[in-house]
Scaffold this active site. Structure first.
Site, PDB file in Angstrom:
ATOM      1  N   HIS A 388       0.882  -1.182   0.000  1.00 33.67           N
ATOM      2  CA  HIS A 388       0.000   0.000   0.000  1.00 33.67           C
ATOM      3  C   HIS A 388       0.909   1.218   0.000  1.00 33.67           C
ATOM      4  CE1 HIS A 388      -2.934   2.976   1.263  1.00 33.67           C
ATOM      5  NE2 HIS A 388      -3.894   2.089   1.040  1.00 33.67           N
ATOM      6  N   GLU A 401      -6.529   5.315   1.180  1.00 29.69           N
ATOM      7  CA  GLU A 401      -6.516   5.874  -0.167  1.00 29.69           C
ATOM      8  C   GLU A 401      -7.633   6.914  -0.341  1.00 29.69           C
ATOM      9  OE1 GLU A 401      -5.554   2.531  -2.702  1.00 29.69           O
ATOM     10  OE2 GLU A 401      -7.162   3.160  -4.036  1.00 29.69           O
ATOM     11  N   ARG A 404      -6.601  10.470  -0.471  1.00 36.41           N
ATOM     12  CA  ARG A 404      -6.233  10.947  -1.812  1.00 36.41           C
ATOM     13  C   ARG A 404      -7.474  11.038  -2.700  1.00 36.41           C
ATOM     14  NH1 ARG A 404      -2.773   6.500  -3.471  1.00 36.41           N
ATOM     15  NH2 ARG A 404      -3.204   5.587  -1.451  1.00 36.41           N
ATOM     16  N   ARG A 425      -2.135   1.019  -6.946  1.00 39.37           N
ATOM     17  CA  ARG A 425      -1.198   1.041  -5.817  1.00 39.37           C
ATOM     18  C   ARG A 425       0.232   0.686  -6.190  1.00 39.37           C
ATOM     19  NH1 ARG A 425      -5.256  -1.762  -1.664  1.00 39.37           N
ATOM     20  NH2 ARG A 425      -6.378   0.187  -1.467  1.00 39.37           N
ATOM     21  N   HIS A 527       0.679  -4.898   2.122  1.00 43.55           N
ATOM     22  CA  HIS A 527      -0.734  -4.663   2.445  1.00 43.55           C
ATOM     23  C   HIS A 527      -1.643  -5.849   2.129  1.00 43.55           C
ATOM     24  CE1 HIS A 527      -4.342  -2.344   3.069  1.00 43.55           C
ATOM     25  NE2 HIS A 527      -4.743  -2.516   1.816  1.00 43.55           N
ATOM     26  N   HIS A 528      -1.472  -6.442   0.965  1.00 42.19           N
ATOM     27  CA  HIS A 528      -2.446  -7.461   0.545  1.00 42.19           C
ATOM     28  C   HIS A 528      -1.729  -8.575  -0.199  1.00 42.19           C
ATOM     29  CE1 HIS A 528      -6.670  -8.548  -0.236  1.00 42.19           C
ATOM     30  NE2 HIS A 528      -6.182  -9.113  -1.333  1.00 42.19           N
ATOM     31  N   ARG A 567      -4.500  -5.919  -6.633  1.00 43.67           N
ATOM     32  CA  ARG A 567      -5.903  -5.666  -6.263  1.00 43.67           C
ATOM     33  C   ARG A 567      -6.224  -4.178  -6.282  1.00 43.67           C
ATOM     34  NH1 ARG A 567      -8.442  -4.076  -1.774  1.00 43.67           N
ATOM     35  NH2 ARG A 567      -6.721  -4.438  -0.306  1.00 43.67           N
TER      36      ARG A 567
HETATM   37  P1  FAD Z   1      -9.400 -11.388   7.553  1.00 45.20           P
HETATM   38  O1  FAD Z   1     -10.340 -10.280   7.768  1.00 45.20           O
HETATM   39  O2  FAD Z   1      -7.966 -11.120   7.698  1.00 45.20           O
HETATM   40  O3  FAD Z   1      -9.852 -12.547   8.561  1.00 45.20           O
HETATM   41  C1  FAD Z   1      -9.162 -13.775   8.642  1.00 45.20           C
HETATM   42  C2  FAD Z   1      -9.263 -14.268  10.069  1.00 45.20           C
HETATM   43  O4  FAD Z   1      -8.823 -15.623  10.133  1.00 45.20           O
HETATM   44  C3  FAD Z   1      -8.368 -13.479  11.004  1.00 45.20           C
HETATM   45  O5  FAD Z   1      -9.110 -12.998  12.090  1.00 45.20           O
HETATM   46  C4  FAD Z   1      -7.306 -14.495  11.444  1.00 45.20           C
HETATM   47  O6  FAD Z   1      -6.840 -14.283  12.752  1.00 45.20           O
HETATM   48  C5  FAD Z   1      -8.075 -15.795  11.324  1.00 45.20           C
HETATM   49  N1  FAD Z   1      -7.202 -16.962  11.173  1.00 45.20           N
HETATM   50  C6  FAD Z   1      -6.087 -17.084  10.410  1.00 45.20           C
HETATM   51  N2  FAD Z   1      -5.575 -18.324  10.532  1.00 45.20           N
HETATM   52  C7  FAD Z   1      -6.377 -18.998  11.386  1.00 45.20           C
HETATM   53  C8  FAD Z   1      -6.363 -20.316  11.918  1.00 45.20           C
HETATM   54  N3  FAD Z   1      -5.415 -21.201  11.603  1.00 45.20           N
HETATM   55  N4  FAD Z   1      -7.345 -20.686  12.786  1.00 45.20           N
HETATM   56  C9  FAD Z   1      -8.324 -19.794  13.149  1.00 45.20           C
HETATM   57  N5  FAD Z   1      -8.362 -18.526  12.672  1.00 45.20           N
HETATM   58  C10 FAD Z   1      -7.416 -18.142  11.800  1.00 45.20           C
HETATM   59  N6  FAD Z   1     -10.048  -3.664   1.450  1.00 45.20           N
HETATM   60  C11 FAD Z   1     -11.041  -2.971   0.859  1.00 45.20           C
HETATM   61  O7  FAD Z   1     -11.702  -3.477  -0.042  1.00 45.20           O
HETATM   62  N7  FAD Z   1     -11.324  -1.706   1.253  1.00 45.20           N
HETATM   63  C12 FAD Z   1     -10.634  -1.087   2.224  1.00 45.20           C
HETATM   64  O8  FAD Z   1     -10.950   0.033   2.565  1.00 45.20           O
HETATM   65  C13 FAD Z   1      -9.563  -1.779   2.842  1.00 45.20           C
HETATM   66  N8  FAD Z   1      -8.803  -1.185   3.791  1.00 45.20           N
HETATM   67  C14 FAD Z   1      -7.837  -1.913   4.416  1.00 45.20           C
HETATM   68  C15 FAD Z   1      -7.112  -1.320   5.434  1.00 45.20           C
HETATM   69  C16 FAD Z   1      -6.150  -2.060   6.111  1.00 45.20           C
HETATM   70  C17 FAD Z   1      -5.342  -1.402   7.198  1.00 45.20           C
HETATM   71  C18 FAD Z   1      -5.924  -3.409   5.772  1.00 45.20           C
HETATM   72  C19 FAD Z   1      -4.897  -4.217   6.487  1.00 45.20           C
HETATM   73  C20 FAD Z   1      -6.634  -3.993   4.745  1.00 45.20           C
HETATM   74  C21 FAD Z   1      -7.598  -3.249   4.060  1.00 45.20           C
HETATM   75  N9  FAD Z   1      -8.334  -3.815   3.035  1.00 45.20           N
HETATM   76  C22 FAD Z   1      -9.319  -3.109   2.433  1.00 45.20           C
HETATM   77  C23 FAD Z   1      -8.160  -5.228   2.707  1.00 45.20           C
HETATM   78  C24 FAD Z   1      -9.228  -6.053   3.400  1.00 45.20           C
HETATM   79  O9  FAD Z   1      -9.475  -5.530   4.684  1.00 45.20           O
HETATM   80  C25 FAD Z   1      -8.829  -7.521   3.552  1.00 45.20           C
HETATM   81  O10 FAD Z   1      -8.337  -8.020   2.360  1.00 45.20           O
HETATM   82  C26 FAD Z   1     -10.034  -8.327   3.932  1.00 45.20           C
HETATM   83  O11 FAD Z   1     -10.674  -7.754   5.025  1.00 45.20           O
HETATM   84  C27 FAD Z   1      -9.692  -9.762   4.251  1.00 45.20           C
HETATM   85  O12 FAD Z   1     -10.843 -10.358   4.790  1.00 45.20           O
HETATM   86  P2  FAD Z   1     -10.852 -11.893   5.143  1.00 45.20           P
HETATM   87  O13 FAD Z   1     -12.141 -12.158   5.828  1.00 45.20           O
HETATM   88  O14 FAD Z   1     -10.525 -12.686   3.949  1.00 45.20           O
HETATM   89  O15 FAD Z   1      -9.624 -12.068   6.140  1.00 45.20           O
HETATM   90  O1  MEZ Z   2      -8.813  -1.715  -0.588  1.00 50.08           O
HETATM   91  C1  MEZ Z   2      -8.011  -1.256   0.217  1.00 50.08           C
HETATM   92  O2  MEZ Z   2      -7.092  -1.915   0.680  1.00 50.08           O
HETATM   93  C2  MEZ Z   2      -8.176   0.147   0.620  1.00 50.08           C
HETATM   94  C3  MEZ Z   2      -9.248   0.902  -0.008  1.00 50.08           C
HETATM   95  C4  MEZ Z   2      -7.357   0.669   1.486  1.00 50.08           C
HETATM   96  C5  MEZ Z   2      -7.419   2.092   1.774  1.00 50.08           C
HETATM   97  O3  MEZ Z   2      -6.526   2.784   1.326  1.00 50.08           O
HETATM   98  O4  MEZ Z   2      -8.376   2.548   2.403  1.00 50.08           O
END
Ligand code: FAD
Ligand code: MEZ
Length: 592
Positions: A388, A401, A404, A425, A527-528, A567
């Protein structure tokens, strides 16, 4: 148990500790000395579940609820008890019983709150290989009856896991959700900028014209055509439906802004521009609670158990307090997120990111991918890891983002713009790394601040320089003052003319000339992770031979293929909700 109640502000705790500091090493000893082990535990002095439900309710019965404690600790600049964590963060997340207490927030920030019996944040998480039981022990655990039987076990409490759990439940399945962390929400709770959707009701209400086909094009272009087109079609076609699904469950996704690489405004977030992730996770969590879904924190998935025919039989888990046990389940949904916080794994796939900081929560280590690989899953696109562009090294937080998108510009130490601020990005990050010092500055004014609530959080963290005079900000951050003034003047004239003749920035939402100016230093951070488990268009996990592993589904950042090589901002929340729902519905269908 002896529930009793008294008000105990931080000062009081510390005073009490001062008296006893020499005598005891941790909170458990401190309490036991005065009140006995039953002050926290039930009769056998052991936790009865990994959520530490009894112990946490005992904390609250004496010290008050989290909200009450937050009220009492309001005087702090940043209030540890009033965090952005969704769900109901438990006291024991930070205040450990038998070991040193640590502030969970310090996994990202470095507040260094004074914590009774506090230690420094550190994490030495065991790998799945280290957690694997010896053959004999494993057989012993599995020979016993399962601790519980369910239709669907969901692994991970992020947006994908919660969406899957709620969708599977609503399709008639009995659901258990396990999460290795002491708090819910994974990376999803940190999502800031928005959730992409095309042809949504919120866009209609704002008069924004968009098409699913344009979202498909933008996503494929952003991913350099490496995306799986069938998955991108599912993403875009269901995006407005996912916004509507969340809205029907209580979400507010009425504000729509611009993200990098998007042709139009399609990034949905709460009114006023508050962070999208914590809100969405809270809504999903509340709906999981209403449905009485069994949620087990501090519970790590170790092995997907299979029948002789290769279909899912259940899950072997390790509870942080209760140890190894197995859950019988007809289907499992892997929603374990990505691995951006595991720099060793990141650098293995993309060596140029070795040593970089990460924007992610501490659990984003990728152990879910090992669990899946051990179950025979094949992997897609692991080599694609995204940085990021705007992470604040001072605050340890990603700067959305949307700052911006809503009008901030990027300048270097010479006071010059150097890139289209809302390009993709990879391009923005590479451009920042080429500047002197490998960092740059986000510069904006009061009108940008007012347009986005999220900015208040950055200001509260004390990481933003603020002044009525650009020259003062330039002096504070060591930016060339004369050139910065000239750059802002030039930018404002481009906004007036409606065209960015310098860097072809496609949106010019506002001139930077209202009220105070603000600036902060930013640099790229991991970041991702675009790659992960291979899924088909029913979210079923594929093995190396391209066959489905029966009963195993996956969704979200744990999967590969949706985002290709890069992404687009806002597409992950869309991905996790849409594919989480799909995985939940398909798993419920499968078990029938
Ligand atoms: P996660 O939300 O990461 O959840 C996975 C969960 O699984 C975690 O809680 C983890 O602890 C658990 N886990 C892992 N391994 C195990 C295991 N072995 N046993 C049990 N539990 C386990 N995306 C956007 O589209 N828009 C945004 O504005 C945006 N902003 C972001 C800002 C930040 C700071 C970050 C870091 C990411 C952002 N993203 C954004 C990306 C997005 O948040 C993530 O890609 C997305 O939330 C991932 O969701 P998920 O449910 O797949 O995984
Ligand atoms: O998709 C993202 O990771 C995102 C929008 C992050 C951010 O800058 O807010």
């Amino acid at each position: 148990m002896k529930p009793f109640r008294y008000s105990l502000v931080v000062g009081g705790i510390l005073a009490a500790l001062a008296v006893n500091a020499n005598a005891v090493d941790n909170l458990a000893e401190f309490h036991a000395e005065e009140l006995g082990c039953e002050a926290c535990h039930v009769d056998n002095n052991q936790p009865i579940d990994d959520n530490l439900s009894v112990e946490n309710s005992q904390c609250a019965s004496c010290h008050g609820s989290l909200a009450e404690v937050a009220e009492e600790t309001q005087r702090h600049h940043v209030n540890a008890h009033d965090s952005h964590l969704p769900g109901e963060p438990s006291c024991t997340t930070c205040h450990m019983g038998h070991e040193q207490s640590v502030t969970y927030c310090d996994s990202c920030h470095s507040f260094e709150f004074e914590l009774p019996f506090g230690g420094k944040w550190q994490r030495d998480e065991p790998t799945i290989a280290e957690l694997a039981l010896e053959q004999q022990q494993r057989q012993q655990v599995l020979a016993g009856a399962p601790a519980l039987s369910t239709d669907v076990v969901v692994i991970g409490s992020g947006g994908a896991g919660f969406s899957a759990a709620v969708a599977a439940f609503d399709a008639g399945a009995k659901v258990v959700l396990v999460e290795k962390e002491p708090v819910i929400g994974g990376n999803a709770k940190l999502a800031a900028g928005g959730m992409n959707a095309a042809e949504s009701a919120s866009q209609d209400a704002l008069g924004i014209e968009d098409k699913v086909s344009i979202m498909v094009e933008d996503t494929m272009k952003g991913g350099y055509g490496k995306n799986d087109p069938a998955l991108v079609d599912i993403l875009a076609n269901n995006s407005a439906g996912s916004v509507a699904w969340l809205t029907a469950m209580g979400a507010d996704l009425k504000d729509v802004g611009r993200m990098g690489g998007a042709s139009v405004n399609r990034s949905h977030r709460p009114t006023g521009g508050a962070g999208v992730g914590a809100h969405v996770v809270q809504v999903l969590y509340d709906n999981a609670v209403t449905r009485d879904i069994d949620m087990r924190l501090n519970t790590r998935a170790v092995e997907i158990l299979k029948h002789a025919d290769g279909s899912v039989r259940g899950l072997l888990v390790k509870g942080a307090h209760t140890g190894y046990y197995w859950i019988e389940a007809k289907a499992a949904i892997l929603a374990t997120g990505g691995f951006a916080k595991n720099n060793e794994r990141v650098a293995h796939h993309d060596p140029k990111l070795k040593g970089f900081a990460a924007t992610n929560h501490p659990g984003a280590t990728g152990d879910g991918l090992d669990v899946a690989a051990n179950a025979g899953a094949s992997m897609t696109d692991l080599e694609y890891v995204q940085a990021h562009p705007t992470y604040s090294p001072l605050g340890g937080v990603m700067i959305t983002e949307a700052v911006r998108g809503n009008g901030a510009i990027l300048v270097n130490r010479d006071g010059n713009r150097f890139v289209n601020e809302i390009t993709t990005r990879d391009v923005a990050a590479a451009a920042i790394l080429k500047q002197k010092g490998g960092s740059a500055f986000l510069v904006f004014d009061d009108s940008v601040r007012k347009s986005l609530k999220k900015i208040e959080g950055y200001i509260a963290l004390g990481i933003v320089s603020e002044s009525q005079q650009l020259s003062e900000i330039a002096a504070e951050l060591d930016i060339d003052a004369a050139q910065l003034a000239a750059t802002v003047k030039r930018y404002n004239s481009l906004v007036e003319g409606g065209k960015d003749l310098d860097f072809a920035r496609p949106n010019l939402p506002r001139a930077l000339n209202q009220g105070a100016y603000y600036a902060l230093e930013v640099t790229p951070a991991v970041h991702h992770t675009m790659g992960g488990v291979t899924i088909d268009n029913r979210a079923e996990v594929q093995n190396e031979q391209g066959q489905t592993i029966k009963g195993l589904y996956a969704a979200g950042e744990a999967t590969g293929g949706v985002h290709g090589a890069n992404r687009l901002g806002g597409n992950a929340i869309s991905d996790i909700v849409t594919f989480g729902r799909l995985a939940g519905e398909q798993a419920a269908k499968y078990i029938k």
